[in-house]
Design a protein around this motif. Structure first.
Motif, PDB file in Angstrom:
ATOM      1  N   UNK A   1       0.830  -1.188   0.000  1.00 41.46           N
ATOM      2  CA  UNK A   1       0.000   0.000   0.000  1.00 41.46           C
ATOM      3  C   UNK A   1       0.878   1.257   0.000  1.00 41.46           C
ATOM      4  N   UNK A   2       2.023   1.172   0.685  1.00 42.26           N
ATOM      5  CA  UNK A   2       2.927   2.318   0.726  1.00 42.26           C
ATOM      6  C   UNK A   2       3.585   2.532  -0.632  1.00 42.26           C
ATOM      7  N   UNK A   3       3.864   1.424  -1.331  1.00 39.65           N
ATOM      8  CA  UNK A   3       4.442   1.547  -2.663  1.00 39.65           C
ATOM      9  C   UNK A   3       3.447   2.227  -3.610  1.00 39.65           C
TER      10      UNK A   3
ATOM     11  N   UNK B   1       1.831   7.177  -6.408  1.00 37.44           N
ATOM     12  CA  UNK B   1       0.793   8.211  -6.484  1.00 37.44           C
ATOM     13  C   UNK B   1       1.424   9.601  -6.396  1.00 37.44           C
ATOM     14  N   UNK B   2       2.259   9.812  -5.366  1.00 33.29           N
ATOM     15  CA  UNK B   2       2.839  11.141  -5.216  1.00 33.29           C
ATOM     16  C   UNK B   2       3.835  11.443  -6.333  1.00 33.29           C
ATOM     17  N   UNK B   3       4.474  10.391  -6.851  1.00 32.04           N
ATOM     18  CA  UNK B   3       5.509  10.604  -7.864  1.00 32.04           C
ATOM     19  C   UNK B   3       4.916  10.797  -9.257  1.00 32.04           C
TER      20      UNK B   3
ATOM     21  N   UNK C   1      -4.557   3.390  -5.847  1.00 27.54           N
ATOM     22  CA  UNK C   1      -4.094   4.777  -5.895  1.00 27.54           C
ATOM     23  C   UNK C   1      -3.430   5.121  -7.213  1.00 27.54           C
TER      24      UNK C   1
ATOM     25  N   UNK D   1       1.248   4.394  -2.718  1.00 31.44           N
ATOM     26  CA  UNK D   1       1.294   5.792  -2.295  1.00 31.44           C
ATOM     27  C   UNK D   1       2.446   6.533  -2.937  1.00 31.44           C
ATOM     28  N   UNK D   2       3.586   5.865  -2.914  1.00 29.24           N
ATOM     29  CA  UNK D   2       4.813   6.440  -3.452  1.00 29.24           C
ATOM     30  C   UNK D   2       4.621   6.792  -4.929  1.00 29.24           C
TER      31      UNK D   2
END
Lengths: 340, 283
Positions: free
Chosen positions: B120-122, B127-129, B216, B124-125
């Motif tokens: 899930x954090x990947x 997503x922001x990138x 995401x 997110x990463x």
């Protein structure tokens, strides 16, 4: 293997034949080979560094994304239990507690079961069954998280609510000291159900590490114990377990790392309530399930940023936990290497 | 008398312990069986021809999963194309060139952590990138997120498999005057090809069920689209949305999709094991 080495040596021989008859060509080739060597080596090193860069970029991106929330809430973020998109007040306490509680309960269930499975597979099982049974347990890890979630929601939760929960609430709910853990309505979904599904998902990972470290126990040690008249269980609990303690700890912590970050299965069955409740049968929340549920619907910079900060918190927690697990497992391997 | 009592006690503890570990084994197998049984029971009746020929329907009408299947295949394919070469080259550095260096041990350590990092954090990463920069969700972002998950898996398996290649093979090639890149390319890679292939298959299996990072990045698309620059339908997210919905048609489709994904993943896993076992016994 044999086939490979034959074809290899043939091409190598052809190459040397040619170069043998043409000295100048050989020199050119050496130069070209050295250049390509440098290129190839550089390329592999570049991508090795690239792996590091992924991690650095991840931390940087999460930090940058959570800046507004960090600036607004500061440390208060970690102790605030409110989560209110309307008033723009966000605190991470509920999801952090939910993440830690579900993971710890999952481990409480998964560790003894994994120990049993690992002992069964290394000490008890007939040799011919070891392969298939071991593979079956490993396949548990291959089933996607979302399938566990669906199974938990549509099969386990209704069964749990109809047959087990009412009995537990009636009998254990009135106990002193621990009774408060088992109160509430039998809804099926909730913190305990999430933890139970997590436990099943973590079992194959913990079992795999335990099996690995159990197998490096020197046979001489075990045979000596048997020779002194130990029972199988005594060998397992007094020889194998103490010898592999560090590695087993590593496996348990690896399982914890897995459980902390698990998302979809938990999202299905935990009930997604931003409340702290003392009962394990009430709905709750974890960091990952809040992210999965709310992120695409989040509006406003502060809301999004608070979710990103939750993600950062999750990443930092799992990073520390997994690093610890790796260090322990490595130390175990090294010890085995020295003694072997 | 005392001694025999103690012996009896030890025997009892032994039997209890061994029965408990058999029970643990049965506990584990039971859930594998129960999950597969549920999938077959709910998935098989829903698995009609339409699943493969029609698009995801609006609530209340019949339809299939064609757009989601195509989207998933495209994203997994692209992710494999991006992630595999990076993973193999980085793994090669760890096994062949840098094995004892501080850089290699750092990379190995970090890679081990990325291997179990929450997906899930990947998501997110990426997503922001990517998603924020592009301004909208896209299949391309989804593929990048999946590639980020693939890389550590392939690095790990490649390194392990290259290390299994006996050094004598490398030395023989070096003695014939082959430069190092040729040794790696024509000797080590060939000798380790089955193992590396296994690693790639397992990586593909790992991403085919990943849902959280796609939420995401690729999001979903109700219509057929092969455009990686737009939101792209994919099986896991469709299953998530349909399973959580109150509509019966959607839930049936979700079970059909769940059956497809799980069996694809299990078959990939078993094939990968088979390849590895066959080569390791023949060599």
């Amino acid at each position: 293997m044999v086939k490979h080495s034959q074809s290899v040596s043939r091409s190598a021989i052809e190459a040397t034949d040619e170069t043998f008859f043409n000295g100048r060509l050989q020199l050119e080739r050496t130069a070209k080979g050295q250049l390509l060597d440098r290129l190839f080596r550089g390329l592999t090193r570049f991508f090795a560094v690239f792996v590091l860069l992924i991690l650095v970029a991840m931390i940087a991106a999460l930090l940058a994304g959570s800046m507004p929330s960090i600036r607004r809430f500061g440390f208060h973020f970690f102790v605030d239990a409110s989560w209110n998109p309307v008033t723009n007040q966000f605190g991470a306490l509920v999801p952090i507690v939910g993440t830690v509680v579900t993971s710890l309960i999952a481990l409480l269930i998964a560790v003894p079961v994994s120990f049993g499975i690992a002992i069964f597979l290394t000490e008890l099982s007939p040799r011919s069954l070891r392969g298939p049974l071991g593979t079956a347990i490993e396949l548990l890890a291959a089933i996607p998280s979302i399938i566990y979630g669906m199974w938990g929601l549509f099969v386990f939760a209704p069964f749990f609510a109809a047959h087990i929960q009412p009995w537990v609430i009636e009998h254990l709910g009135s106990w002193p000291l621990v009774g408060f853990l088992f109160q509430g309505a039998p809804m099926g979904i909730g913190v305990f159900t999430a933890a139970f599904i997590l436990a099943i998902m973590v079992i194959p990972f913990v079992t795999a590490v335990m099996r690995d470290v159990f197998e490096i126990v020197p046979p001489l040690l075990k045979e000596s114990a048997y020779g002194l008249g130990s029972t199988t269980w005594e060998v397992a609990s007094s020889i194998v377990l103490p010898y592999t303690r560090v590695g087993v700890m590593g496996g348990v912590i690896l399982g914890l790392g897995r459980a902390l970050g698990e998302t979809m299965a938990v999202t299905f069955v935990i009930g997604n309530a931003h409340e702290l409740s003392s009962s394990l049968f009430m709905p709750g929340n974890t960091i990952s399930s809040s992210l999965a549920n709310e992120f695409t619907e989040a509006v406003g910079e502060l809301y999004t940023s608070s979710l990103v900060e939750l993600g950062l918190v999750l990443f930092v927690i799992t990073f520390v936990v997994l690093a610890l697990a790796k260090v322990l497992i490595l130390r175990m391997r090294r010890r085995a290497g020295v003694q072997a | 008398m005392r001694a025999s009592q103690r012996y009896f006690h030890r025997r009892v503890v032994n039997v209890i312990g061994l029965v408990a570990s058999c029970a643990a084994m049965i506990f584990g197998l039971f859930f594998l069986g129960a999950i597969l049984f549920t999938l077959l029971k709910n998935g098989l009746p829903a698995l009609k021809m339409a699943v493969f020929t029609e698009m995801t329907p609006p609530p209340g009408s019949a339809g299939g999963l064609l757009n989601a299947i195509v989207g998933s295949l495209m994203m997994s394919g692209l992710a494999t194309l991006i992630g595999t070469p990076i993973g193999i080259l980085a793994g090669t550095y760890l096994a062949e060139f840098g094995s004892g260096s501080p850089l290699a041990s750092t990379v190995r350590f970090i890679n081990g952590i990325l291997l179990s990092a929450p997906s899930v954090v990947i998501g997110f990463f990426i997503y922001t990138l990517v998603v924020i920069k592009m301004g909208h969700f896209s299949g391309f972002a989804g593929a990048l997120a999946l590639a980020t998950i693939i890389i550590p898996v392939v690095v790990n398996s490649t390194e392990n498999m290259l290390k299994l290649v006996p050094n004598t093979l490398r030395e023989a090639a070096a003695a014939l005057g082959a430069p190092q890149w040729k040794i790696t390319w024509y000797v080590t890679y060939r000798a380790a090809s089955a193992g590396i292939m296994t690693g790639i298959l397992l990586a593909v299996a790992r991403i085919s069920g990943e849902t959280a990072p796609l939420l995401f990045t690729a999001l979903n698309n109700q219509f057929f689209s092969a455009d990686l620059g737009r939101p792209l339908a994919n099986l896991p997210v469709v299953i998530f949305q349909f399973a959580m919905s109150p509509y019966e048609d959607w839930q049936h489709l979700a079970w059909a999709g769940a059956l497809l994904i799980t069996f694809a993943v299990l078959i990939l896993n078993i094939v990968a094991r088979f390849i590895l076992r066959r080569t390791s016994t023949s060599g």
